[in-house]
Design a protein around this motif. Sequence first.
Motif, PDB file in Angstrom:
ATOM      1  N   LYS A  50      -4.602  31.126  56.440  1.00 53.48           N
ATOM      2  CA  LYS A  50      -4.183  30.057  57.356  1.00 53.48           C
ATOM      3  C   LYS A  50      -3.063  29.221  56.743  1.00 53.48           C
ATOM      4  O   LYS A  50      -2.122  28.834  57.433  1.00 53.48           O
ATOM      5  CB  LYS A  50      -5.378  29.166  57.696  1.00 53.48           C
ATOM      6  CG  LYS A  50      -6.418  29.879  58.539  1.00 53.48           C
ATOM      7  CD  LYS A  50      -7.581  28.986  58.858  1.00 53.48           C
ATOM      8  CE  LYS A  50      -7.201  27.984  59.931  1.00 53.48           C
ATOM      9  NZ  LYS A  50      -8.411  27.299  60.462  1.00 53.48           N
ATOM     10  N   HIS A  62       0.177  31.257  56.825  1.00 50.46           N
ATOM     11  CA  HIS A  62       0.660  31.288  58.214  1.00 50.46           C
ATOM     12  C   HIS A  62       1.392  29.984  58.544  1.00 50.46           C
ATOM     13  O   HIS A  62       2.496  29.978  59.090  1.00 50.46           O
ATOM     14  CB  HIS A  62      -0.553  31.472  59.148  1.00 50.46           C
ATOM     15  CG  HIS A  62      -0.205  31.891  60.546  1.00 50.46           C
ATOM     16  ND1 HIS A  62      -1.174  32.076  61.502  1.00 50.46           N
ATOM     17  CD2 HIS A  62       0.975  32.158  61.152  1.00 50.46           C
ATOM     18  CE1 HIS A  62      -0.590  32.442  62.646  1.00 50.46           C
ATOM     19  NE2 HIS A  62       0.710  32.495  62.458  1.00 50.46           N
ATOM     20  N   ARG A  63       0.762  28.861  58.176  1.00 54.89           N
ATOM     21  CA  ARG A  63       1.338  27.558  58.475  1.00 54.89           C
ATOM     22  C   ARG A  63       2.645  27.352  57.722  1.00 54.89           C
ATOM     23  O   ARG A  63       3.605  26.796  58.240  1.00 54.89           O
ATOM     24  CB  ARG A  63       0.343  26.451  58.111  1.00 54.89           C
ATOM     25  CG  ARG A  63       0.749  25.090  58.649  1.00 54.89           C
ATOM     26  CD  ARG A  63      -0.235  23.991  58.263  1.00 54.89           C
ATOM     27  NE  ARG A  63      -1.607  24.438  58.362  1.00 54.89           N
ATOM     28  CZ  ARG A  63      -2.497  24.313  57.380  1.00 54.89           C
ATOM     29  NH1 ARG A  63      -2.174  23.746  56.256  1.00 54.89           N
ATOM     30  NH2 ARG A  63      -3.725  24.752  57.535  1.00 54.89           N
ATOM     31  N   LYS A  64       2.677  27.857  56.472  1.00 55.85           N
ATOM     32  CA  LYS A  64       3.860  27.636  55.644  1.00 55.85           C
ATOM     33  C   LYS A  64       5.040  28.471  56.141  1.00 55.85           C
ATOM     34  O   LYS A  64       6.169  27.974  56.231  1.00 55.85           O
ATOM     35  CB  LYS A  64       3.526  28.010  54.193  1.00 55.85           C
ATOM     36  CG  LYS A  64       4.578  27.592  53.195  1.00 55.85           C
ATOM     37  CD  LYS A  64       4.142  27.964  51.787  1.00 55.85           C
ATOM     38  CE  LYS A  64       5.303  27.828  50.830  1.00 55.85           C
ATOM     39  NZ  LYS A  64       5.024  28.500  49.557  1.00 55.85           N
ATOM     40  N   SER A 115       5.350  30.124  59.129  1.00 50.22           N
ATOM     41  CA  SER A 115       5.624  30.111  60.564  1.00 50.22           C
ATOM     42  C   SER A 115       5.098  28.809  61.163  1.00 50.22           C
ATOM     43  O   SER A 115       4.191  28.798  61.994  1.00 50.22           O
ATOM     44  CB  SER A 115       4.954  31.328  61.216  1.00 50.22           C
ATOM     45  OG  SER A 115       5.346  31.437  62.563  1.00 50.22           O
ATOM     46  N   PRO A 116       5.682  27.673  60.705  1.00 50.05           N
ATOM     47  CA  PRO A 116       5.093  26.372  61.047  1.00 50.05           C
ATOM     48  C   PRO A 116       5.095  26.054  62.536  1.00 50.05           C
ATOM     49  O   PRO A 116       4.344  25.192  62.975  1.00 50.05           O
ATOM     50  CB  PRO A 116       5.958  25.373  60.276  1.00 50.05           C
ATOM     51  CG  PRO A 116       7.226  26.090  59.986  1.00 50.05           C
ATOM     52  CD  PRO A 116       6.881  27.548  59.867  1.00 50.05           C
ATOM     53  N   ASN A 117       5.935  26.745  63.319  1.00 51.49           N
ATOM     54  CA  ASN A 117       5.986  26.432  64.749  1.00 51.49           C
ATOM     55  C   ASN A 117       5.139  27.358  65.607  1.00 51.49           C
ATOM     56  O   ASN A 117       5.144  27.244  66.836  1.00 51.49           O
ATOM     57  CB  ASN A 117       7.438  26.478  65.246  1.00 51.49           C
ATOM     58  CG  ASN A 117       8.284  25.417  64.574  1.00 51.49           C
ATOM     59  OD1 ASN A 117       7.843  24.275  64.403  1.00 51.49           O
ATOM     60  ND2 ASN A 117       9.479  25.778  64.153  1.00 51.49           N
ATOM     61  N   CYS A 118       4.441  28.294  64.960  1.00 53.82           N
ATOM     62  CA  CYS A 118       3.605  29.213  65.741  1.00 53.82           C
ATOM     63  C   CYS A 118       2.502  28.402  66.428  1.00 53.82           C
ATOM     64  O   CYS A 118       1.815  27.608  65.792  1.00 53.82           O
ATOM     65  CB  CYS A 118       2.989  30.271  64.833  1.00 53.82           C
ATOM     66  SG  CYS A 118       1.852  31.352  65.728  1.00 53.82           S
ATOM     67  N   VAL A 138      -0.752  28.312  64.775  1.00 52.57           N
ATOM     68  CA  VAL A 138      -0.830  27.380  63.644  1.00 52.57           C
ATOM     69  C   VAL A 138      -1.055  25.963  64.165  1.00 52.57           C
ATOM     70  O   VAL A 138      -1.849  25.194  63.622  1.00 52.57           O
ATOM     71  CB  VAL A 138       0.475  27.441  62.809  1.00 52.57           C
ATOM     72  CG1 VAL A 138       0.518  26.310  61.801  1.00 52.57           C
ATOM     73  CG2 VAL A 138       0.590  28.798  62.112  1.00 52.57           C
ATOM     74  N   LEU A 139      -0.350  25.626  65.253  1.00 57.48           N
ATOM     75  CA  LEU A 139      -0.402  24.262  65.782  1.00 57.48           C
ATOM     76  C   LEU A 139      -1.620  24.026  66.673  1.00 57.48           C
ATOM     77  O   LEU A 139      -1.887  22.908  67.074  1.00 57.48           O
ATOM     78  CB  LEU A 139       0.876  23.974  66.583  1.00 57.48           C
ATOM     79  CG  LEU A 139       2.170  24.025  65.758  1.00 57.48           C
ATOM     80  CD1 LEU A 139       3.383  23.917  66.670  1.00 57.48           C
ATOM     81  CD2 LEU A 139       2.195  22.909  64.718  1.00 57.48           C
TER      82      LEU A 139
END
Length: 161
Positions: free
Chosen positions: A65, A68-70, A72-75, A78-79
């Motif tokens: 997780k 993923h956040r690092k 692809s921060p705009n996915c 993730v959000l």
Amino acid sequence: MNEEVQRLKTFEHWPHTESSHPGVTPIILAADGFHFCPTPQDPDTVVCFFCDLQLGDWERSDDAKAVHRKLSPNCPMVLGLPCGNVQKVNNASTKLEDDAPAHMRLENVLARKATLLQAVTALETSLEDARRQIVDAIHARKKLQQEAAVLASGMKTRKND
Ligand SMILES: [Zn+2]
């Protein structure tokens, strides 16, 4: 692959165990949007169904997780935003290790609530205006009817003279 249940099924031959790689278990990966796409060269590659991020070569301390956040921060996965993801029902076994997405979801809900509240207030104001106009119109009509009645009786009186 937008269904978590379907993604989870792809992990049948996942090469890592929960004890060796606790941050990249099939449950965590499927819940975070990933399905398993192994190749002979990359036997532990996973792909996010939404942002197509490919991750592999997992080490014991990796946290899917967080990566993923690092990367692809705009996915929206993730959000924690709506993106067609169908979550697995009864997700009790998925640990909520990180409450950031839930927090963002809450902010999103609160923002929508505030917008709706503004719309409702605006509607209430115009309803109140409309109500006042109707009351005025009713009064005006009554007045006209009274005037008409007075005029009619006046004409009648004159006719009878
Ligand atoms: Zn993604």
